[in-house]
Design an enzyme around this catalytic site. Structure first.
Site, PDB file in Angstrom:
ATOM      1  N   ASP A 103      46.670  25.437  26.051  1.00  0.00           N
ATOM      2  CA  ASP A 103      46.966  24.171  26.706  1.00  0.00           C
ATOM      3  C   ASP A 103      46.843  23.062  25.656  1.00  0.00           C
ATOM      4  OD1 ASP A 103      44.288  23.825  26.300  1.00  0.00           O
ATOM      5  OD2 ASP A 103      43.730  23.981  28.405  1.00  0.00           O
ATOM      6  N   GLY A 105      44.841  20.455  25.663  1.00  0.00           N
ATOM      7  CA  GLY A 105      43.534  19.812  25.591  1.00  0.00           C
ATOM      8  C   GLY A 105      43.407  18.662  26.574  1.00  0.00           C
ATOM      9  N   ASP A 283      47.741  30.593  35.527  1.00  0.00           N
ATOM     10  CA  ASP A 283      46.429  30.783  34.917  1.00  0.00           C
ATOM     11  C   ASP A 283      45.414  30.191  35.854  1.00  0.00           C
ATOM     12  OD1 ASP A 283      44.825  28.232  33.732  1.00  0.00           O
ATOM     13  OD2 ASP A 283      46.950  27.788  33.952  1.00  0.00           O
ATOM     14  N   CYS A 321      39.939  49.892  45.818  1.00  0.00           N
ATOM     15  CA  CYS A 321      40.157  49.417  44.446  1.00  0.00           C
ATOM     16  C   CYS A 321      39.927  50.542  43.437  1.00  0.00           C
ATOM     17  CB  CYS A 321      39.200  48.252  44.163  1.00  0.00           C
ATOM     18  SG  CYS A 321      39.325  47.583  42.486  1.00  0.00           S
ATOM     19  N   CYS A 323      39.471  49.977  40.114  1.00  0.00           N
ATOM     20  CA  CYS A 323      38.973  49.406  38.856  1.00  0.00           C
ATOM     21  C   CYS A 323      37.764  50.180  38.353  1.00  0.00           C
ATOM     22  CB  CYS A 323      38.652  47.917  39.035  1.00  0.00           C
ATOM     23  SG  CYS A 323      36.983  47.580  39.640  1.00  0.00           S
ATOM     24  N   CYS A 326      34.580  49.585  40.565  1.00  0.00           N
ATOM     25  CA  CYS A 326      34.577  50.212  41.890  1.00  0.00           C
ATOM     26  C   CYS A 326      34.497  51.738  41.803  1.00  0.00           C
ATOM     27  CB  CYS A 326      35.800  49.765  42.693  1.00  0.00           C
ATOM     28  SG  CYS A 326      35.636  48.044  43.234  1.00  0.00           S
ATOM     29  N   HIS A 352      35.900  43.455  37.629  1.00  0.00           N
ATOM     30  CA  HIS A 352      36.510  43.704  38.939  1.00  0.00           C
ATOM     31  C   HIS A 352      37.481  42.595  39.335  1.00  0.00           C
ATOM     32  CE1 HIS A 352      37.133  44.683  43.129  1.00  0.00           C
ATOM     33  NE2 HIS A 352      36.937  43.407  43.360  1.00  0.00           N
TER      34      HIS A 352
END
Lengths: 387, 387
Positions: A103, A105, A283, A321, A323, A326, A352
């Site tokens: 970005d 700033g 984002d 999930c 992941c 999990c 997660h």
């Protein structure tokens, strides 16, 4: 000390639209940078100070992150863009060989710094670290981002609080547009001076809560010509329907052939909603920041891991999930870690939550590819609202 | 609420000595527990509150940790041994299917708690978390450790400060021996009541800085008969030569056929030195705690990552290190993370330091296996002292 270096020319950066959803504005695309391809719609984890907090780069890669965001404000103040440039640029400094976006700033200057004073020239602010005074101009924002070397860099814009008066928003929009022009000039003048890879400059549309100003700002930005366009100044406290309306109104005027980035948004449902308006990039600090506060995303809403009801709960965070967290850990253990303020708590919760976001984006792309995006959106909304 | 459960019988726990160094007392062995084999000499990372701070279990496994330590004091206070037992014991609660050793809680009571009062019965202490009052007796220490279900558990001993008067050390040693006998009784009475796997009880020798008391304590512990023996009360501020003398003097009287554990020791060089005296097991917070303070171990001594001289240093922490951190990250980046107080700093520093310790233990075992331990020790000492 001279941290400029002779550079070669990279391959061209491209944005390809692969397919569009027939019933919404959702589109599936590919951004091709010198550091690799990015499948869109994409979510970028926020790596504020050169690290996505509480997760190591190889693990971020394993979770499927293709693009991360770096904060120019933080990196400028510490360790400094010159140092990062001397050490080969941000990719090399943080050991992330994949695409990065920085970005300008501006957002942090407006939200973090103790004291700021805006003028035509730029914005004077005090560092939140040591109180030192700094001037951020459009030219400086480009110089810093050139030095950092992210694949996609952003213009300096003025960020307004919510709510904000129409006349103030209009004046601010004019300021943002003048700064955008100066950023474009500085960007063009510095082409090829910094890194052997190419960088892309995106414009940022502002306009407060006025759909008219949003439209005007976007059209005038397009006249300046950027490689992509962002919607800024949202997710600052406005109600959801207004966020969706303004995002949609901005997206409507953005060129279809170029990537569209909605800055700082948002919840998983916000992202799913805004993809339907044709947004390609997102984002947000929510998955990582909320993780550190023990707020965990699931397919049926969220859970707050500190609650006593999880003390003896042997289930994973989310039973559907896949992941790494999990697969291995119980809510009871995660609660214990959170209560004990253990570093592992931040690590596992972050892993997660990022998996949840990145996996949601995979589902979004699958749904667009199979031309059933609105069905997916309705189902996703139903599940999130049940939780 | 009843958290006892009917249990089966596991395989026998065994200690096998594979080879001995011809010129020192170093020996290569194997501890065989119901949760897997442990190659000795072994270093166990400290997992205070059910987590080795700043590292996840799968990564700890990858680094080659075969045994970790859990602190009874911390787990008793939070989340509580009953809760952990209800949830299937410590291995399952923390998702670590490999061997675990728990201490008795004594050391933390003596070093952490606000207020303590020792009597024949046990020690009354106040929790560092909420100020609540608790009585830790030898029987209670066994009950808690039975509930947690570690593979190796420890007797309750009295820990003395350094320096300490001979007469106080002698009285304290008598207390420690009486408590050791009560722990043995409580351990035998509770056999088979808690978990389907077997647990081993180790005695702990005390005796302050008197070699005579150290010897007497060890011989009288052996009369009580434990599955292994530990040397306690060292690394509490005494000079290195005294540490080595007392560890050597204690080890001399320990049965050769059983594992010997030197508690809370020490630097990499301390471990290398004490292996030569016949010690098989070590634990220490140093690699993990120092990591969080930016103190990193290398093959040529240590480095303090915050120093300005590392700000532009692109080398890894240790150029001869093969750990995941040294393969990917520069000192400059690690310094930036430390200065920025980023969680990733603790994560990466911990990973490197634990790798250094566990790799040192691999080198120790290789050197014993090839009967060249004293050469290895001399070389290791030379390199560490150069740094």
């Amino acid at each position: 000390m001279n941290y400029y270096m002779p550079v070669g020319k990279g391959t061209d950066l491209r944005f390809e639209i692969l397919t569009e959803d027939p019933k919404s504005k959702a589109r599936l695309g590919k951004l091709i940078t010198d550091h690799g391809e990015i499948n869109t719609p994409v979510f970028m984890p926020v790596g504020t100070a050169g690290t996505v907090k509480a997760i190591a780069q190889p693990q971020l890669e394993e979770l499927g992150a293709e693009l991360i965001l770096g904060n120019t404000y933080h990196l400028y103040l510490r360790p400094g863009h010159q140092l990062i440039h001397e050490l080969g640029g941000l990719h090399r400094f943080i050991s992330w060989p994949h695409p990065i976006l920085t970005d300008s700033g501006g957002f942090q200057v407006f939200s973090h710094s103790d004291l700021r004073k805006i003028s035509e020239e730029g914005v004077v602010f005090r560092s939140h670290l040591d109180g030192s005074s700094h001037l951020l101009t459009p030219e400086k924002a480009i110089e810093i981002q050139r030095a950092l070397g992210a694949d996609i860099i952003m213009v300096l814009d003025e960020c307004l609080p919510y709510p904000c008066d129409f006349l103030i928003a209009r004046d601010s929009m004019e300021q943002t547009l003048r700064w955008a022009g100066r950023c474009k000039d500085a960007f063009e003048k510095s082409a090829g001076c910094w890194h052997p890879h190419q960088q892309w400059l995106f414009g940022i549309g502002q306009g407060g809560i006025s759909p008219e100003l949003r439209r005007e700002c976007m059209l005038r930005l397009i006249d300046i010509e950027f490689s992509g366009y962002a919607i800024g100044g949202l997710s600052v406290g406005e109600p959801k329907p207004l966020l969706y309306e303004l995002a949609g109104e901005s997206a409507r005027w953005m060129p279809t052939a170029q990537p569209r980035y909605l800055m700082g948004v948002g919840t998983p449902l916000d992202i799913v909603e805004c993809v339907a308006m044709g947004v390609d990039m997102f984002d947000c600090v929510m998955p990582t920041r909320n993780a550190r506060n023990g707020w965990l995303f699931t397919h049926s809403g969220h859970l707050v891991i500190k609650h006593a009801r999880y003390a003896r709960d042997e289930r994973p965070i989310d039973e559907s999930c896949l992941c790494p967290v999990c697969r291995l850990y119980s809510r009871a253990y995660l609660r214990h870690l959170f209560q004990s303020k253990e570093i592992l708590s931040a690590m596992l919760n972050t892993c997660h939550n990022l998996y949840f976001y990145l996996d949601t984006l995979r589902q979004i792309r699958d749904a667009i590819a199979s031309h059933r995006y609105l069905d997916f959106l309705a189902e996703f909304k139903r599940k999130q609202e049940v939780g």
